[in-house]
Write a protein that holds these residues in place. Sequence first.
Motif, PDB file in Angstrom:
ATOM      1  N   ALA A 155       0.807  -1.227   0.000  1.00 57.41           N
ATOM      2  CA  ALA A 155       0.000   0.000   0.000  1.00 57.41           C
ATOM      3  C   ALA A 155       0.837   1.272   0.000  1.00 57.41           C
ATOM      4  O   ALA A 155       0.678   2.135  -0.880  1.00 57.41           O
ATOM      5  CB  ALA A 155      -0.964  -0.013   1.187  1.00 57.41           C
ATOM      6  N   ALA A 203       1.610   3.838  -3.221  1.00 53.58           N
ATOM      7  CA  ALA A 203       1.164   5.232  -3.196  1.00 53.58           C
ATOM      8  C   ALA A 203       2.344   6.187  -3.368  1.00 53.58           C
ATOM      9  O   ALA A 203       2.246   7.198  -4.078  1.00 53.58           O
ATOM     10  CB  ALA A 203       0.430   5.521  -1.892  1.00 53.58           C
ATOM     11  N   GLN A 224      -4.385   2.981  -5.103  1.00 53.27           N
ATOM     12  CA  GLN A 224      -4.574   1.914  -4.130  1.00 53.27           C
ATOM     13  C   GLN A 224      -4.936   0.609  -4.844  1.00 53.27           C
ATOM     14  O   GLN A 224      -5.369   0.621  -6.004  1.00 53.27           O
ATOM     15  CB  GLN A 224      -5.703   2.273  -3.158  1.00 53.27           C
TER      16      GLN A 224
END
Length: 389
Positions: free
Chosen positions: A223, A227, A241
């Motif tokens: 994650a 990002a 995401q």
Amino acid sequence: MFDAATDAAAPAGRTVAGMHVGRLSMVSFRSYDAIEVEFPPGPQVVVGDNAAGKTNLLESMVALGLGHSHRASAEGELISWGADFARVEVDLAPQETRLEMVIARTSAGGGRKRVLVNGVARRPQALAQALPVVLFAPEDMLLIVGSPSGRRAAIDSLVAQTVPAASATMANYGRALTQRNNLLKSIRDGFAAPDELRFWDQVVINDGSQIVDWRRETMARLAEPLAAAHAEIAPEETRLQLAYISKETPGPDETTADAIRRRLAETAEKEQWNGQTLVGPHRDDVSFVSGGRDLSTFASRGQQRTAILAFKLATTDVLTQAFARSPLLLLDDVFSELDPQRRAHLVRRIGELPQAFVTTTTADDLDPALIAQATVWTVTPGHLARGKR
């Protein structure tokens, strides 16, 4: 799932702990009859015409990193035409680790594989611990808009490299799925009784729930690196995401195994009517989401490329965290798909790695900054030579 000592990411902008392919030897592997070559650290640019053997070269390193080819449906396909066996071997530096894979042709035309680490026979899963790899191939450009199987495979490959038991569990699940589907067809046709499903149901519940949990844990690890990589490449776009999509989402006070067990009971009649297993991780999907929307429904080609590049770079970061050293990055003719901004970003990331291999049909597709720091190789059918043509 990950080694406790490996949770710290490498500092941004600095080269991480070194690991590179020092020597590569191939015998009767795809288009190579016999070659042996020494590679220095740093970027390796491999130039050659289509069908000259560039992808075969990378495939040999993929096989020694993942324990299997990324594009062969059967082991025997890796053996050169007319040969009885194929062998590929690498020496990793500076660890002085030797990896070897030998594939012998069987009477049925397939292949029987043997893997050795420092001369000791090991299971193929052991290779990932020695040579973690990240492959970026042209077909990855369809990752977002392609079939769910491609997205599942991308996550499963990362799971298999970081969880030693995962490959065996996934293989067992696949075999059980085949057996269960055959039994469902027999039940539908009146040749078997529904209670014969109990054993295979338990495998779907136990192994299936473990696979789903591993996927979710791995996506959680991805994650922040995902990002961050996406924000660096495309700072004007919203946060990228990954979302896990499953009809077996656990309810309150349920485990993943509970959810799969419940769904098997709910779909029992439908499964027997269809002769197919409708519940389990083989039916799940992963979506790329930005601004609350699935990228496959609105993203431009450029936005898709950005997201896929960010995913590959995030995968590199996760493997670096897992092994306290950078993986081997293999880029198979992907620069021509990227615009100058994305090329420049990728060159910067390549420069931080101990070693990376980049293939291209023409050096004109590559950033001059990459050529300036790279060792250039020329591929012709069956041969690999240092230097430009």
